[in-house]
Design a protein around this motif. Structure first.
Motif, short mmCIF file in Angstrom:
data_model
loop_
_atom_site.label_atom_id
_atom_site.label_comp_id
_atom_site.label_asym_id
_atom_site.label_seq_id
_atom_site.Cartn_x
_atom_site.Cartn_y
_atom_site.Cartn_z
N ASP A 1 0.97 -0.93 -0.44
CA ASP A 1 -0.14 0.62 -0.40
C ASP A 1 0.98 1.28 -0.18
OD1 ASP A 1 -1.98 -1.41 -0.32
OD2 ASP A 1 -1.87 -1.55 2.10
N VAL A 2 0.42 2.00 -0.79
CA VAL A 2 1.53 3.28 -1.15
C VAL A 2 0.25 5.04 -1.08
CG1 VAL A 2 3.76 2.33 -2.27
CG2 VAL A 2 1.95 2.88 -3.73
N ASP A 3 0.84 5.57 -0.52
CA ASP A 3 -0.42 7.12 -0.87
C ASP A 3 1.04 8.12 -0.88
OD1 ASP A 3 -1.71 9.21 -0.64
OD2 ASP A 3 -1.58 9.43 1.26
N CYS A 4 0.66 8.35 -3.32
CA CYS A 4 2.13 9.50 -3.37
C CYS A 4 1.45 9.44 -4.27
CB CYS A 4 3.13 8.76 -3.36
SG CYS A 4 3.28 7.61 -4.62
N ASP A 5 1.60 11.28 -5.24
CA ASP A 5 1.20 11.38 -5.79
C ASP A 5 1.39 10.28 -7.35
OD1 ASP A 5 -0.12 13.40 -5.36
OD2 ASP A 5 1.81 14.71 -5.34
N LEU B 1 1.28 -0.47 -5.36
CA LEU B 1 2.47 -0.71 -5.77
C LEU B 1 3.05 -2.91 -5.40
CD1 LEU B 1 4.14 0.34 -8.41
CD2 LEU B 1 5.91 1.07 -6.24
N SER B 2 3.51 -2.96 -6.56
CA SER B 2 4.60 -4.60 -6.49
C SER B 2 5.46 -4.38 -7.65
CB SER B 2 3.68 -5.60 -6.92
OG SER B 2 3.04 -6.00 -7.79
N ALA C 1 5.20 -6.13 -10.29
CA ALA C 1 4.69 -6.15 -11.76
C ALA C 1 3.26 -5.49 -12.25
CB ALA C 1 3.99 -7.66 -10.83
N GLY C 2 2.96 -5.28 -11.17
CA GLY C 2 2.02 -4.10 -10.85
C GLY C 2 1.44 -2.39 -10.95
N VAL C 3 0.83 -2.23 -10.54
CA VAL C 3 0.24 -0.48 -9.99
C VAL C 3 -1.15 -0.44 -10.39
CG1 VAL C 3 1.37 0.65 -11.78
CG2 VAL C 3 0.69 1.30 -9.50
N SER C 4 -1.26 0.30 -8.83
CA SER C 4 -2.76 0.79 -9.57
C SER C 4 -2.93 2.25 -8.38
CB SER C 4 -4.17 0.03 -8.59
OG SER C 4 -3.54 0.17 -6.89
N PHE C 5 -4.18 2.47 -9.07
CA PHE C 5 -4.24 4.62 -9.10
C PHE C 5 -5.82 5.10 -9.08
CE2 PHE C 5 -3.13 3.66 -13.13
CZ PHE C 5 -3.23 5.07 -13.88
N ILE C 6 -5.65 5.95 -8.44
CA ILE C 6 -6.79 6.64 -8.34
C ILE C 6 -6.43 8.07 -10.18
CG2 ILE C 6 -8.71 8.44 -7.22
CD1 ILE C 6 -8.65 5.21 -6.19
N ALA C 7 -7.44 7.68 -10.79
CA ALA C 7 -7.89 8.93 -11.71
C ALA C 7 -9.65 9.37 -11.64
CB ALA C 7 -8.00 7.98 -12.91
N ASP C 8 -9.30 10.46 -12.65
CA ASP C 8 -10.70 10.98 -12.59
C ASP C 8 -11.54 9.90 -13.29
OD1 ASP C 8 -9.48 11.80 -14.94
OD2 ASP C 8 -9.31 14.43 -14.59
#
Length: 99
Positions: free
Chosen positions: A14-18, A37-38, A40-47
């Motif tokens: 779990d991360v919390d960055c821009d 973040l791992s 092999a992958g990433v997840s993020f919040i988008a509009d």
């Protein structure tokens, strides 16, 4: 060897960055929040949502200088609408961009 219950090849953190992101064939850069973040992958919040299989470039900017920023080429694997109207984008990392 690490002992963890997760059945993934890489541990997800779990991360919390821009994060900045753009479509592979675009110059328009948008900003979001990286959530996991791992290796092999990433997840993020988008509009906005993105189609599965879409190629993008992301740059993750950690909050501390201990961890260097990372730019990667990704492929969208999930786009899920959140309760606040934003979208959680999950993607597999295809390659890391060198300096």
């Amino acid at each position: 060897m690490l002992n963890h219950d997760e059945k993934r090849d890489y541990i997800r953190m779990d991360v919390d960055c821009d994060i900045t992101y753009k479509l592979a064939d675009s110059t328009e850069v948008k900003t979001g929040k990286c959530t996991t973040l791992s290796g092999a992958g990433v997840s993020f919040i988008a509009d906005q949502p993105f189609d599965l299989g879409l190629a993008m470039e992301v740059s993750i900017m950690p909050k501390t200088q201990i961890t260097p920023p990372m730019t990667a080429f990704i492929e969208v694997v999930r786009s899920a609408k959140q309760g606040d109207g934003s979208y959680e984008i999950a993607a597999s990392i295809k390659s890391i961009k060198g300096n």
